[in-house]
Design a protein around this motif. Structure first.
Motif, PDB file in Angstrom:
ATOM      1  N   VAL A  55       0.865  -1.186   0.000  1.00 45.74           N
ATOM      2  CA  VAL A  55       0.000   0.000   0.000  1.00 45.74           C
ATOM      3  C   VAL A  55       0.900   1.234   0.000  1.00 45.74           C
ATOM      4  N   TYR A  56       0.695   2.111  -0.990  1.00 44.82           N
ATOM      5  CA  TYR A  56       1.493   3.323  -1.115  1.00 44.82           C
ATOM      6  C   TYR A  56       0.614   4.546  -0.859  1.00 44.82           C
ATOM      7  N   PRO A  57       0.644   5.082   0.361  1.00 47.50           N
ATOM      8  CA  PRO A  57      -0.192   6.256   0.665  1.00 47.50           C
ATOM      9  C   PRO A  57       0.260   7.529  -0.050  1.00 47.50           C
ATOM     10  N   VAL A  58       1.529   7.573  -0.497  1.00 47.64           N
ATOM     11  CA  VAL A  58       2.194   8.712  -1.134  1.00 47.64           C
ATOM     12  C   VAL A  58       2.617   9.752  -0.095  1.00 47.64           C
ATOM     13  N   SER A  59       1.745  10.092   0.836  1.00 44.81           N
ATOM     14  CA  SER A  59       2.064  11.090   1.861  1.00 44.81           C
ATOM     15  C   SER A  59       2.829  10.502   3.037  1.00 44.81           C
ATOM     16  N   PRO A  95     -14.316  -4.234   9.685  1.00 44.22           N
ATOM     17  CA  PRO A  95     -15.683  -4.186  10.217  1.00 44.22           C
ATOM     18  C   PRO A  95     -16.530  -5.352   9.702  1.00 44.22           C
ATOM     19  N   ALA A  96     -17.414  -5.807  10.546  1.00 34.16           N
ATOM     20  CA  ALA A  96     -18.330  -6.874  10.157  1.00 34.16           C
ATOM     21  C   ALA A  96     -19.211  -6.409   9.006  1.00 34.16           C
ATOM     22  N   GLY A  97     -19.430  -7.280   8.045  1.00 25.86           N
ATOM     23  CA  GLY A  97     -20.302  -6.975   6.920  1.00 25.86           C
ATOM     24  C   GLY A  97     -19.664  -6.155   5.818  1.00 25.86           C
ATOM     25  N   ALA A  98     -18.380  -5.861   5.946  1.00 32.35           N
ATOM     26  CA  ALA A  98     -17.712  -5.053   4.924  1.00 32.35           C
ATOM     27  C   ALA A  98     -17.482  -5.865   3.657  1.00 32.35           C
ATOM     28  N   GLN A  99     -17.454  -5.171   2.522  1.00 39.91           N
ATOM     29  CA  GLN A  99     -17.042  -5.792   1.265  1.00 39.91           C
ATOM     30  C   GLN A  99     -15.515  -5.812   1.259  1.00 39.91           C
ATOM     31  N   VAL A 100     -14.937  -6.991   1.162  1.00 38.43           N
ATOM     32  CA  VAL A 100     -13.485  -7.141   1.265  1.00 38.43           C
ATOM     33  C   VAL A 100     -12.898  -7.522  -0.090  1.00 38.43           C
ATOM     34  N   ILE A 101     -11.895  -6.757  -0.502  1.00 31.86           N
ATOM     35  CA  ILE A 101     -11.131  -7.054  -1.717  1.00 31.86           C
ATOM     36  C   ILE A 101      -9.712  -7.367  -1.266  1.00 31.86           C
ATOM     37  N   HIS A 102      -9.248  -8.573  -1.527  1.00 33.04           N
ATOM     38  CA  HIS A 102      -7.962  -9.031  -1.010  1.00 33.04           C
ATOM     39  C   HIS A 102      -7.133  -9.593  -2.160  1.00 33.04           C
ATOM     40  N   GLU A 103      -6.011  -8.907  -2.461  1.00 26.03           N
ATOM     41  CA  GLU A 103      -5.087  -9.361  -3.503  1.00 26.03           C
ATOM     42  C   GLU A 103      -3.663  -9.260  -2.978  1.00 26.03           C
ATOM     43  N   ASP A 104      -3.074 -10.394  -2.626  1.00 27.39           N
ATOM     44  CA  ASP A 104      -1.755 -10.400  -1.989  1.00 27.39           C
ATOM     45  C   ASP A 104      -0.643  -9.835  -2.865  1.00 27.39           C
ATOM     46  N   ASP A 105      -0.751 -10.021  -4.182  1.00 24.92           N
ATOM     47  CA  ASP A 105       0.338  -9.602  -5.066  1.00 24.92           C
ATOM     48  C   ASP A 105       0.131  -8.214  -5.658  1.00 24.92           C
ATOM     49  N   ALA A 106      -0.965  -7.547  -5.309  1.00 26.13           N
ATOM     50  CA  ALA A 106      -1.292  -6.256  -5.922  1.00 26.13           C
ATOM     51  C   ALA A 106      -0.680  -5.087  -5.146  1.00 26.13           C
ATOM     52  N   TRP A 107      -0.605  -3.934  -5.820  1.00 27.08           N
ATOM     53  CA  TRP A 107      -0.114  -2.693  -5.219  1.00 27.08           C
ATOM     54  C   TRP A 107      -1.264  -1.698  -5.193  1.00 27.08           C
ATOM     55  N   LEU A 108      -1.489  -1.045  -4.040  1.00 27.59           N
ATOM     56  CA  LEU A 108      -2.605  -0.122  -3.876  1.00 27.59           C
ATOM     57  C   LEU A 108      -2.102   1.316  -3.810  1.00 27.59           C
ATOM     58  N   PHE A 109      -2.711   2.184  -4.619  1.00 26.41           N
ATOM     59  CA  PHE A 109      -2.332   3.594  -4.705  1.00 26.41           C
ATOM     60  C   PHE A 109      -3.577   4.471  -4.645  1.00 26.41           C
TER      61      PHE A 109
END
Length: 417
Positions: A39-43, A71-85
């Motif tokens: 995960v790259y917050p940039v800041s 949180p309970a009931g959240a929509q979860v997107i999980h990708e171990d090899d991905a980069w988040l920006f």
């Protein structure tokens, strides 16, 4: 096919009614959780195996997966090899709607883009597919002053969602396109300088006359002049003037007229060719440079092939962002502007900032977008890898509190593209 947004609105209204009748629990906030290998917050520094929690469209929490509660009931997107920006921000675009004829007169202060906006058009959708979640839609450069543009959320399904700020900027073109009609009065460089000085000074005088009346220093209101009404926000510094300006001498004229003489907030929106020679003047005035779509320049004296982003960086310009001038370069290829900037010598971190946080700062919306920070808009883009690497692609885009694109294998949303 029914509109999912309308279906959701109807459902929430029904649940609210049931709540009032005591027949249903209160509505639970919509939450999306994205977990990625990087995960790259940039800041702030990168987070390995990081999690970002978005609730009601805002970032509620973020950090290492080991320390963030999902949180309970959240929509979860999980990708171990991905980069988040964070989503990309493009400050020079012409693809959010139908064309605007801004060449009626040399200056067209009465024009704006609001009636041209078309939410969900194909070019906006393709921009989302390239990770662009915020853009500045401005009039063209055929006239010296083309009117007023709008800052947009590219995923907006209606005008309320689409428009982030209006006016987003006022558009001026100093040299280049307007000069192609140099046979007409006021189209040469001297004529353009005269036009801009005259129009903006009149607008400033109009604004100051209204300020005097509003503060009780004048007994009668001035005559209302419609073409100067939106311009009042320019002199309140609520938005900048976005200037199509390039070549060192023309760039200098823009700095002198717009900043030194008129005291305006200016963002240069091309800044190409040899304009980087103005770096000392740019730094002295605290100007944030928006570079593009041309990313290189051949020095006519030496024949050297120069990467422009790298040259600005070498000259000490820290506030530097990149644009596409789409459709000159397709908006979904904004990432390639970063790729080419790095190829020509710009540090990787500076290129990432130039696609995210720096344009947000330049246009005055860094409190909402441009980086991953708690309380900011949850504009998230999940990439297959390094987004500067042209082999990478966008997997998922989250904006406006929902997943607006999911191109992972098996997703129905990928069919739109």
């Amino acid at each position: 096919m029914s509109n999912p947004r309308n279906c959701m609105t109807s459902t929430l209204r029904l649940v609210a009614l049931l709540c009032l009748l005591g027949l249903a629990p209160a509505v639970v906030a919509k939450t999306i959780v994205v977990r990625a290998g990087k995960v790259y917050p940039v800041s702030s520094p990168p987070i390995e195996d990081g999690v970002v929690v978005v609730t009601d469209g805002l970032i509620e929490a973020m950090g290492p997966a080991s320390s963030v509660r999902i949180p309970a009931g959240a929509q979860v997107i999980h990708e171990d090899d991905a980069w988040l920006f964070p989503g990309y921000v493009d400050l020079h675009t012409h693809v959010a709607g139908t064309d605007l004829n801004d060449t009626v007169y040399p200056v067209n202060s009465e024009l704006n883009v609001l009636t041209q906006l078309v939410p969900g058009n194909q070019e906006l959708l393709e921009g989302i597919a390239g990770g662009v979640t915020t853009s500045l839609f401005i009039p063209g450069s055929g006239s010296n002053l083309g009117g007023f543009g709008a800052l947009l959320k590219t995923a907006g399904e209606d005008l309320d969602e689409l428009v982030l700020r209006f006016p987003g900027a006022m558009k001026i073109a100093q040299a280049g396109n307007p000069e192609r009609r140099s046979g007409e009065t006021g189209r040469g460089r001297l004529g353009m300088n005269w036009n801009i000085r005259r129009e903006l000074q009149q607008g400033k005088d109009y604004h100051e006359a209204w300020v005097a009346y509003e503060q009780g220093r004048a007994t009668h209101p001035p005559e209302r002049i419609q073409r100067f009404e939106l311009m009042r926000g320019l002199f309140r510094r609520e938005f900048p003037v976005m200037v199509h300006t390039q070549w060192a001498p023309v760039f200098q004229s823009s700095l002198r007229i717009l900043i030194d003489e008129l005291g305006l907030w200016m963002v240069p929106g091309h800044s190409t060719f040899d304009s980087f020679h103005n770096a000392p003047l740019i730094i002295e005035r605290g100007v944030a440079v928006n570079l593009g779509p041309r990313n290189y320049h051949v020095d006519y004296d030496t024949g050297q092939f120069l990467g422009l982003a790298a040259k600005y960086h070498e000259e000490g310009v820290e506030d530097l962002s990149l644009n596409t001038d789409s459709p000159v370069i397709a908006q979904e290829e904004l990432f390639m502007q970063g790729t080419m900037a790095v190829r020509f010598g710009l540090p990787w971190e500076e290129a990432i900032a130039g696609l995210t946080l720096e344009p947000a700062k330049a246009i005055g919306i860094a409190h909402r977008v441009g980086s991953l920070d708690e309380g900011k808009d949850g504009d998230l883009v999940l990439w297959t890898g390094d987004p500067i690497d042209p082999r990478s692609s966008v997997l998922v885009v989250v904006s406006l509190g929902r997943v607006v694109l999911d191109q992972r294998p098996g997703s129905d949303q990928a069919r739109r593209f």
